[in-house]
Design a protein around this motif. Structure first.
Motif, mmCIF file in Angstrom:
data_model
loop_
_atom_site.group_PDB
_atom_site.id
_atom_site.type_symbol
_atom_site.label_atom_id
_atom_site.label_comp_id
_atom_site.label_asym_id
_atom_site.label_seq_id
_atom_site.Cartn_x
_atom_site.Cartn_y
_atom_site.Cartn_z
ATOM 1 N N ALA A 16 14.245 13.501 -7.505
ATOM 2 C CA ALA A 16 13.335 13.029 -6.462
ATOM 3 C C ALA A 16 12.536 11.834 -6.960
ATOM 4 O O ALA A 16 12.293 11.684 -8.150
ATOM 5 C CB ALA A 16 12.386 14.154 -6.064
ATOM 6 N N GLY A 17 12.115 11.022 -6.032
ATOM 7 C CA GLY A 17 11.298 9.869 -6.371
ATOM 8 C C GLY A 17 9.869 10.272 -6.683
ATOM 9 O O GLY A 17 9.379 11.309 -6.241
ATOM 10 N N VAL A 18 9.209 9.435 -7.465
ATOM 11 C CA VAL A 18 7.794 9.631 -7.764
ATOM 12 C C VAL A 18 7.016 8.652 -6.893
ATOM 13 O O VAL A 18 7.240 7.443 -6.957
ATOM 14 C CB VAL A 18 7.488 9.379 -9.256
ATOM 15 N N ALA A 19 6.130 9.184 -6.069
ATOM 16 C CA ALA A 19 5.343 8.340 -5.179
ATOM 17 C C ALA A 19 4.250 7.642 -5.978
ATOM 18 O O ALA A 19 3.522 8.280 -6.726
ATOM 19 C CB ALA A 19 4.727 9.175 -4.064
ATOM 20 N N LEU A 20 4.162 6.330 -5.824
ATOM 21 C CA LEU A 20 3.135 5.531 -6.491
ATOM 22 C C LEU A 20 2.032 5.235 -5.486
ATOM 23 O O LEU A 20 2.290 4.677 -4.411
ATOM 24 C CB LEU A 20 3.748 4.234 -7.016
ATOM 25 N N PHE A 21 0.819 5.631 -5.843
ATOM 26 C CA PHE A 21 -0.337 5.395 -4.995
ATOM 27 C C PHE A 21 -1.215 4.328 -5.638
ATOM 28 O O PHE A 21 -1.575 4.447 -6.804
ATOM 29 C CB PHE A 21 -1.159 6.676 -4.812
ATOM 30 N N VAL A 22 -1.561 3.309 -4.868
ATOM 31 C CA VAL A 22 -2.459 2.253 -5.328
ATOM 32 C C VAL A 22 -3.680 2.298 -4.415
ATOM 33 O O VAL A 22 -3.559 2.131 -3.197
ATOM 34 C CB VAL A 22 -1.784 0.870 -5.276
ATOM 35 N N ASP A 23 -4.843 2.533 -5.017
ATOM 36 C CA ASP A 23 -6.098 2.667 -4.264
ATOM 37 C C ASP A 23 -5.950 3.693 -3.135
ATOM 38 O O ASP A 23 -6.288 3.439 -1.979
ATOM 39 C CB ASP A 23 -6.562 1.319 -3.731
ATOM 40 N N ASP A 24 -5.390 4.865 -3.477
ATOM 41 C CA ASP A 24 -5.196 6.010 -2.570
ATOM 42 C C ASP A 24 -4.269 5.714 -1.396
ATOM 43 O O ASP A 24 -4.339 6.375 -0.364
ATOM 44 C CB ASP A 24 -6.547 6.532 -2.059
ATOM 45 N N ARG A 25 -3.394 4.739 -1.538
ATOM 46 C CA ARG A 25 -2.425 4.416 -0.502
ATOM 47 C C ARG A 25 -1.027 4.389 -1.121
ATOM 48 O O ARG A 25 -0.809 3.711 -2.119
ATOM 49 C CB ARG A 25 -2.763 3.051 0.111
ATOM 50 N N LYS A 26 -0.100 5.134 -0.529
ATOM 51 C CA LYS A 26 1.268 5.165 -1.063
ATOM 52 C C LYS A 26 1.926 3.805 -0.811
ATOM 53 O O LYS A 26 1.965 3.327 0.317
ATOM 54 C CB LYS A 26 2.085 6.271 -0.408
ATOM 55 N N VAL A 27 2.437 3.218 -1.911
ATOM 56 C CA VAL A 27 3.056 1.906 -1.779
ATOM 57 C C VAL A 27 4.556 1.920 -2.069
ATOM 58 O O VAL A 27 5.285 1.056 -1.595
ATOM 59 C CB VAL A 27 2.372 0.855 -2.689
ATOM 60 N N LYS A 28 5.024 2.902 -2.848
ATOM 61 C CA LYS A 28 6.429 2.884 -3.260
ATOM 62 C C LYS A 28 6.824 4.249 -3.791
ATOM 63 O O LYS A 28 6.019 4.973 -4.346
ATOM 64 C CB LYS A 28 6.596 1.838 -4.372
ATOM 65 N N SER A 29 8.098 4.595 -3.629
ATOM 66 C CA SER A 29 8.671 5.771 -4.255
ATOM 67 C C SER A 29 9.600 5.272 -5.349
ATOM 68 O O SER A 29 10.614 4.626 -5.056
ATOM 69 C CB SER A 29 9.429 6.606 -3.227
ATOM 70 N N LEU A 30 9.247 5.548 -6.599
ATOM 71 C CA LEU A 30 9.984 5.010 -7.739
ATOM 72 C C LEU A 30 11.076 5.961 -8.210
ATOM 73 O O LEU A 30 10.850 7.153 -8.352
ATOM 74 C CB LEU A 30 9.033 4.738 -8.905
ATOM 75 N N LYS A 31 12.253 5.405 -8.474
ATOM 76 C CA LYS A 31 13.323 6.151 -9.126
ATOM 77 C C LYS A 31 13.127 6.002 -10.624
ATOM 78 O O LYS A 31 12.335 5.180 -11.075
ATOM 79 C CB LYS A 31 14.683 5.593 -8.708
ATOM 80 N N ASN A 32 13.869 6.769 -11.419
ATOM 81 C CA ASN A 32 13.724 6.687 -12.867
ATOM 82 C C ASN A 32 14.093 5.292 -13.369
ATOM 83 O O ASN A 32 15.062 4.696 -12.920
ATOM 84 C CB ASN A 32 14.584 7.740 -13.557
ATOM 85 N N ASN A 33 13.295 4.782 -14.295
ATOM 86 C CA ASN A 33 13.437 3.452 -14.901
ATOM 87 C C ASN A 33 13.251 2.305 -13.910
ATOM 88 O O ASN A 33 13.612 1.177 -14.202
ATOM 89 C CB ASN A 33 14.770 3.296 -15.628
ATOM 90 N N GLU A 34 12.693 2.578 -12.754
ATOM 91 C CA GLU A 34 12.429 1.526 -11.782
ATOM 92 C C GLU A 34 11.023 0.956 -12.011
ATOM 93 O O GLU A 34 10.097 1.675 -12.350
ATOM 94 C CB GLU A 34 12.536 2.079 -10.361
ATOM 95 N N GLU A 35 10.887 -0.345 -11.826
ATOM 96 C CA GLU A 35 9.600 -1.028 -11.979
ATOM 97 C C GLU A 35 9.093 -1.487 -10.622
ATOM 98 O O GLU A 35 9.879 -1.777 -9.718
ATOM 99 C CB GLU A 35 9.735 -2.254 -12.883
ATOM 100 N N TYR A 36 7.785 -1.558 -10.526
ATOM 101 C CA TYR A 36 7.147 -2.079 -9.322
ATOM 102 C C TYR A 36 5.990 -2.961 -9.747
ATOM 103 O O TYR A 36 5.203 -2.585 -10.619
ATOM 104 C CB TYR A 36 6.657 -0.936 -8.427
ATOM 105 N N THR A 37 5.883 -4.128 -9.153
ATOM 106 C CA THR A 37 4.808 -5.059 -9.472
ATOM 107 C C THR A 37 3.767 -5.010 -8.364
ATOM 108 O O THR A 37 4.091 -5.211 -7.186
ATOM 109 C CB THR A 37 5.347 -6.498 -9.617
ATOM 110 N N ILE A 38 2.531 -4.746 -8.765
ATOM 111 C CA ILE A 38 1.412 -4.718 -7.829
ATOM 112 C C ILE A 38 0.716 -6.066 -7.914
ATOM 113 O O ILE A 38 0.233 -6.461 -8.973
ATOM 114 C CB ILE A 38 0.413 -3.598 -8.192
#
Length: 129
Positions: A16-38
């Motif tokens: 399952a994906g890991v939900a990334l929350f930025v300032d209490d708002r879900k922005v992305k569901s990350l897969k393993n070894n996936e990067e996200y730039t805020i």
């Protein structure tokens, strides 16, 4: 401001994906070894991760930081220890021992599940900084 968040949880939780929350708002569901730039105009952001009911503590990040989301090894160890206690209680032939191990194991398992709600994942600075 730019912050890079990478999920590095290994095989555990990889389905399952890991939900990334930025300032209490879900922005992305990350897969393993996936990067996200805020990218934001703010001086700092608060980041946390969540998967089902497991989560992480919120971490405040400043500009140009790089962080990783990892599974907390302490939670993982405690979870497996609780399951082993329940298993030992289930296979033990002595009724009293079975009851004691089962009760301790289930109580410990409930404690670990509650503890893991905000501690299953750890967000920490990457080694390449």
């Amino acid at each position: 401001m730019k912050v890079i968040v990478k999920r590095n949880t290994g095989m555990l939780g990889g389905i399952a994906g890991v939900a990334l929350f930025v300032d209490d708002r879900k922005v992305k569901s990350l897969k393993n070894n996936e990067e996200y730039t805020i990218s934001t105009d703010k001086d700092n952001v608060t980041v946390k991760a969540k998967q089902w009911f497991f989560g992480s503590k919120a971490v405040q990040l400043n500009h140009d930081e790089s962080v990783e989301i990892k599974v907390n090894p302490v939670c993982l160890f405690l979870y497996f220890a609780a399951i082993i206690l329940v298993f030992i209680g289930g296979i033990n032939p002595a009724r009293e021992v079975k009851l004691i191990f089962s009760l301790i194991g289930v109580t410990f398992l409930i404690f670990v599940l509650i503890f893991s709600m905000k501690s299953w994942f750890i967000i920490h600075k990457s080694k390449d900084e």
